[in-house]
Enzyme design. Structure first.
Site, PDB file in Angstrom:
ATOM      1  N   GLY A 182       0.820  -1.197   0.000  1.00  0.00           N
ATOM      2  CA  GLY A 182       0.000   0.000   0.000  1.00  0.00           C
ATOM      3  C   GLY A 182       0.857   1.251   0.000  1.00  0.00           C
ATOM      4  O   GLY A 182       2.056   1.202   0.292  1.00  0.00           O
ATOM      5  N   CYS A 183       0.252   2.364  -0.348  1.00  0.00           N
ATOM      6  CA  CYS A 183       1.028   3.596  -0.497  1.00  0.00           C
ATOM      7  C   CYS A 183       1.502   4.125   0.858  1.00  0.00           C
ATOM      8  O   CYS A 183       2.674   4.434   1.044  1.00  0.00           O
ATOM      9  CB  CYS A 183       0.246   4.639  -1.269  1.00  0.00           C
ATOM     10  SG  CYS A 183      -1.423   4.936  -0.682  1.00  0.00           S
ATOM     11  N   TYR A 184       0.585   4.229   1.820  1.00  0.00           N
ATOM     12  CA  TYR A 184       1.018   4.659   3.153  1.00  0.00           C
ATOM     13  C   TYR A 184       2.075   3.698   3.690  1.00  0.00           C
ATOM     14  O   TYR A 184       3.101   4.107   4.235  1.00  0.00           O
ATOM     15  CB  TYR A 184      -0.164   4.675   4.124  1.00  0.00           C
ATOM     16  CG  TYR A 184      -1.057   5.872   4.024  1.00  0.00           C
ATOM     17  CD1 TYR A 184      -0.564   7.151   4.242  1.00  0.00           C
ATOM     18  CD2 TYR A 184      -2.419   5.731   3.759  1.00  0.00           C
ATOM     19  CE1 TYR A 184      -1.404   8.261   4.185  1.00  0.00           C
ATOM     20  CE2 TYR A 184      -3.262   6.829   3.696  1.00  0.00           C
ATOM     21  CZ  TYR A 184      -2.754   8.098   3.909  1.00  0.00           C
ATOM     22  OH  TYR A 184      -3.580   9.183   3.858  1.00  0.00           O
ATOM     23  N   ALA A 185       1.777   2.403   3.555  1.00  0.00           N
ATOM     24  CA  ALA A 185       2.690   1.396   4.100  1.00  0.00           C
ATOM     25  C   ALA A 185       4.083   1.564   3.514  1.00  0.00           C
ATOM     26  O   ALA A 185       5.091   1.481   4.231  1.00  0.00           O
ATOM     27  CB  ALA A 185       2.151  -0.005   3.819  1.00  0.00           C
ATOM     28  N   SER A 208       5.558   4.245   2.402  1.00  0.00           N
ATOM     29  CA  SER A 208       6.254   5.431   2.936  1.00  0.00           C
ATOM     30  C   SER A 208       6.684   5.220   4.383  1.00  0.00           C
ATOM     31  O   SER A 208       7.661   5.807   4.841  1.00  0.00           O
ATOM     32  CB  SER A 208       5.361   6.666   2.819  1.00  0.00           C
ATOM     33  OG  SER A 208       4.401   6.702   3.852  1.00  0.00           O
TER      34      SER A 208
END
Lengths: 339, 339, 339, 339
Positions: D146-149, D151
């Site tokens: 995932g994108c948050y993950a 970062s």
């Protein structure tokens, strides 16, 4: 003032952006009492659920046809006021309608531009205070101008409604940029942040429903216009505001720019919300105000003038102008509670 | 390809937005070698200090007059290329200048619009590939068009440079919205985020330095224009893009919109970066590309056409077009390394 | 009210964003008279030149040391109030200083965070109305809190200044996003639209000058803090607003979220501008208002609470709070002219 | 290369933002052939109708279950890949799934965070190239982070997956700001321009579905975490980007910031897309790139480190990382066609 009761006000269609702007102005208005907020899809919700910045704890109710208030604002999608307004008027209510339903006199033009048929006589005073103050003051029900139309009419009226000397307008080429709130509180993909950030989009190119309204207000008409008129609206990434550029071509040479500016100043001498500006206005000059700022510049070619106007689409283009009209209808100072 | 050495390229004025865009395109270009980046005020800094997204570790150097590269792009503020270009040309360099210094043939017009005097003959091939491909191919030094000019000229050239039948353009009213990067990498208060967010501002109303460039490219001139031309530029809150609305008035009736669209398709048949669109373009359709999208719509009045064009001001309006010109001058496919 | 004269007010440093916000509030305030606007670099200009939306025709004057008004707001860059305030106070003026010059009691801490030395005793009542109402009411000169500090202190004070039962705060991790107006009316390149659009940037990571102010207001100090405090400020592409996320870690288990919310409601029972919210606030809930919205949520881990606060940096974070303080000092209702 | 046929690629769910980003990268990729684009609701439309900037004339087709391509990317809403992936895998396809369906090993955790039940074993290699390169290289089907993950994991992995000396992480407090494209191509009112301009909003406070994914990747778990982890996501008015602030608290004193930076450099020595930065990154440093920029700063208190990371949510947070994984699975250079 013993025995005096402030007139009461309701808003039908209170949960959209124009309705919320009306709510904000009317709840602070010193000489009317905001009584009821009607909203169909948001019924049961509190104003503060949708618009916490208003700090208003009223609850949206569904409108069931009965109206207790003295004054009634309608901020509904086009088409929905057609039946409501006559009933409210017959019930003796003062009515200010913000939709396009009663703006156009000519039913054929209305049908062409709004795509719905309306009965003959479904027209009300076109409530542009700077042009029709006396008619508004004498009316019990009025139709509030559109936002684009306001920005364009105010930029042209002095030239077209009180012509100067021997100068004749041959053509007006108009482009206008609207803030995205002009499209209403909406969940359309093409109005989402991810689509509209860093974007500009023209729409209804070659045909916009505000055109007949503009021509009519300026004493002309779409079918036999006194001058050529082109209008291209655009949306750009800002929330509020309408920014309008009017290229005005004259039959012969353009009149002197200072001279025209003076003519505009005279024309708007008693209009508290029109400001003739010495420099080109910006949108932020008028945001959250009821002002229409106007600047007139000459063109190098000697044949054209460039008139730029700026308004806040939700204030002078909708709710502010509506309250200005209410003030006039009630015999108040037209700026009361707005400035 | 034994013995073949890729041509080398340098950029003078590499640290501004156009310079950075050039850096990005040229460092990925398959058939030239980006050799040196010159920048005065940022000398000593690394590209990655200013533009980390480029992921380029080259260092900006001050330009001392000596040039080793075969090809030289100048992306300097207006006025600074006037002396540099002749020296580079005399040294046998291939030159592509992105400033306005060499765009206008007529020195009097240049003086009036750019406020600096330039020697007679300070003019170079006006490098609009869609109009002057052969001239560019035959040139060693060219002047890259301005961003506004590009968006306007491409929207008008088929009508004015290869007139259709009996139709004659009488007037063009143009408004264009530019992204704020068009003003350059700058610390002006009026371009700060807090001032430009939610804002729109017209400027240079009635007079813009791109006008003579546009007239000249279209085979006309400011002093004796073949048609009336009005242009109002605006900035709006977006980083990149130019969005141009051209209201074209014809002498008699406007030609049929489909017919004109077909004429444009023919005119641009060999132009890989012009796209005739079936719907009105948006800025985001062309952002980060070298495309110029064009749509033509009829107007209800039968007298006008509305032509809307969209480009990315830093690509087709500056760096992309400059590399397109370099490709042409080198005999490469004009789209090489850009598409 | 015969014989009554409204107190007169002047603003020193009136041309920046906080000064303009003060101008707007004070010119509409029912019980003071805005008399003079002082601004150094903009002296001679009219308010309407810089902020046409205010529709105010006053002219900025250079401050020459003489002050006729009863009340004096200072909205100057940090450092410039240090000498002015004592002189104004000695002249018997009521003073509200919006800078950081008098916020920190401890001169060593002031020196470390503000990089300028100030005399001992250069401290004034820290005018956070929700915490120090009585002290403010008894003061003739006060120091208005910083914008970040306001958003953080209001989110923590009930926990730290009136501790709950047996719960002890162990650590607070804070990140806050500020609108770009927080950096002032500025021409810095890094604050230009083209740089900040579509961007986010943290700054002063690990060290921010608001930290000692926050600790001091919460009854703690930087040198011997009662709890661990981390603060990272960021700017994001919005004009106004501060959005603060406070992760509060407790010594043992976190108290129940509803319980804490109730405690906050009690603590702020007489604070008209603090709103405890049932859902997470958004910036737009408080824009152009003096509200501080607070929501408290539990964390899955049972050890932390997440407290989110939102204010308008120019209103509750600056001008609105300053006028609230003036109202308190004058014995008015603290919300007069603000709500 | 005689006899060599480039592997063919299809995208299922090609019309959303991640799908479009994949389309852009894959159509320019030198060593695969983009063959088919599948999209349910947009079936029949052309890529250029939705994303003209891609300049791709392929047509979206409904996916009927038969797959001719060698490699298959799935960019579907969460839940829709659960049945498709096993079928594609059984048919011998190489699969890269961008949804959350196969990220979490523990079915109970998946159920809690994603609210849908999935069969045991519905897990695939968690394809974070900087951590699990070899496993990815050995896989035929992987789950893209995932994108948050992404970062967050990249900002913590060197500390947690290869612990330094005697230092132990006690707690991580994380806030992250996402661009609005992270919510997908959507027509939700709360994501409209008029609602999100000038706004910031936290959501899923106290509980976010990426948490178990993050813990799992870092060798920990939600149920028995090795350190305390708090995560608050926010959306702000930008289109692309994730900006993450990680306050890392150590058991005893924080290690030296330079030392930790060195440790990170070692850890990422062979990771072409992680850049250790000397200053705090900004979102625009990584927009339209596959980079993850990381900066580590000390805190005044000696106990914490502040780690800031920035990625483009649609590139390193989705499509770019997915192609990076494909490259690894195919034995190509992992940066091929991305950098």
């Amino acid at each position: 003032m013993r025995g005096y009761r402030k007139p009461t006000v309701s808003i039908i269609g209170a949960s959209g952006y124009s309705g919320a702007e009306l709510t904000g102005i009317l709840m602070r208005h010193p000489s009317v009492k905001l009584e009821k907020l009607y909203a169909h899809s948001q019924a049961g919700k509190n104003v503060s659920d949708l618009y916490p910045a208003l700090n208003n704890s009223m609850t949206y109710a569904p409108f069931d046809g009965s109206m207790d208030s003295d004054i009634c604002f309608l901020a509904l999608p086009h088409g929905q006021a057609l039946e409501l307004v006559p009933a409210l008027r017959d019930a003796g209510k003062m009515v200010i309608d913000l939709s396009g339903d009663f703006r156009i006199k000519n039913p054929a033009e209305h049908l062409e531009y709004y795509k719905n048929r309306k009965p003959d006589g479904a027209w009300m005073t076109y409530a542009m205070p700077e042009l029709f103050y006396d008619r508004i003051a004498a009316s019990r029900a009025v139709s509030n101008p559109g936002c684009y139309a306001t920005s364009i009419i105010l930029g042209l009226a002095p030239l077209l409604c009180r012509p100067m000397d021997t100068f004749t307008v041959a053509a007006v080429n108009c482009t206008a940029i609207s803030g995205i709130s002009g499209a209403g509180r909406s969940g359309k993909t093409e109005l989402s942040y991810a689509e509209m950030n860093d974007n500009v989009r023209a729409y209804k190119v070659g045909l916009h429903q505000h055109t007949p309204e503009i021509m009519q207000a300026l004493g002309s008409s779409v079918s036999s216009p006194g001058f050529d008129f082109m209008f291209t609206p655009m949306i750009a990434p800002l929330t509020r505001g309408i920014y309008t550029v009017l290229n005005v071509r004259f039959e012969d040479n353009a009149p002197d720019c200072e001279h025209v500016t003076g003519h505009f100043r005279d024309f708007y001498a008693s209009a508290p919300f029109v400001r003739m500006r010495d420099r080109v206005p910006e949108v932020r000059d008028v945001t959250y105000t009821n002002f229409c700022d106007i600047n007139i510049a000459g063109a190098g070619n000697g044949k054209d003038l460039v008139i730029v106007t700026a308004i806040d689409n939700l204030v002078k283009g909708a709710a502010g102008q509506a309250v200005q009209n209410m003030n006039i209808m009630l015999g108040y100072d037209q700026a009361l509670g707005i400035a």
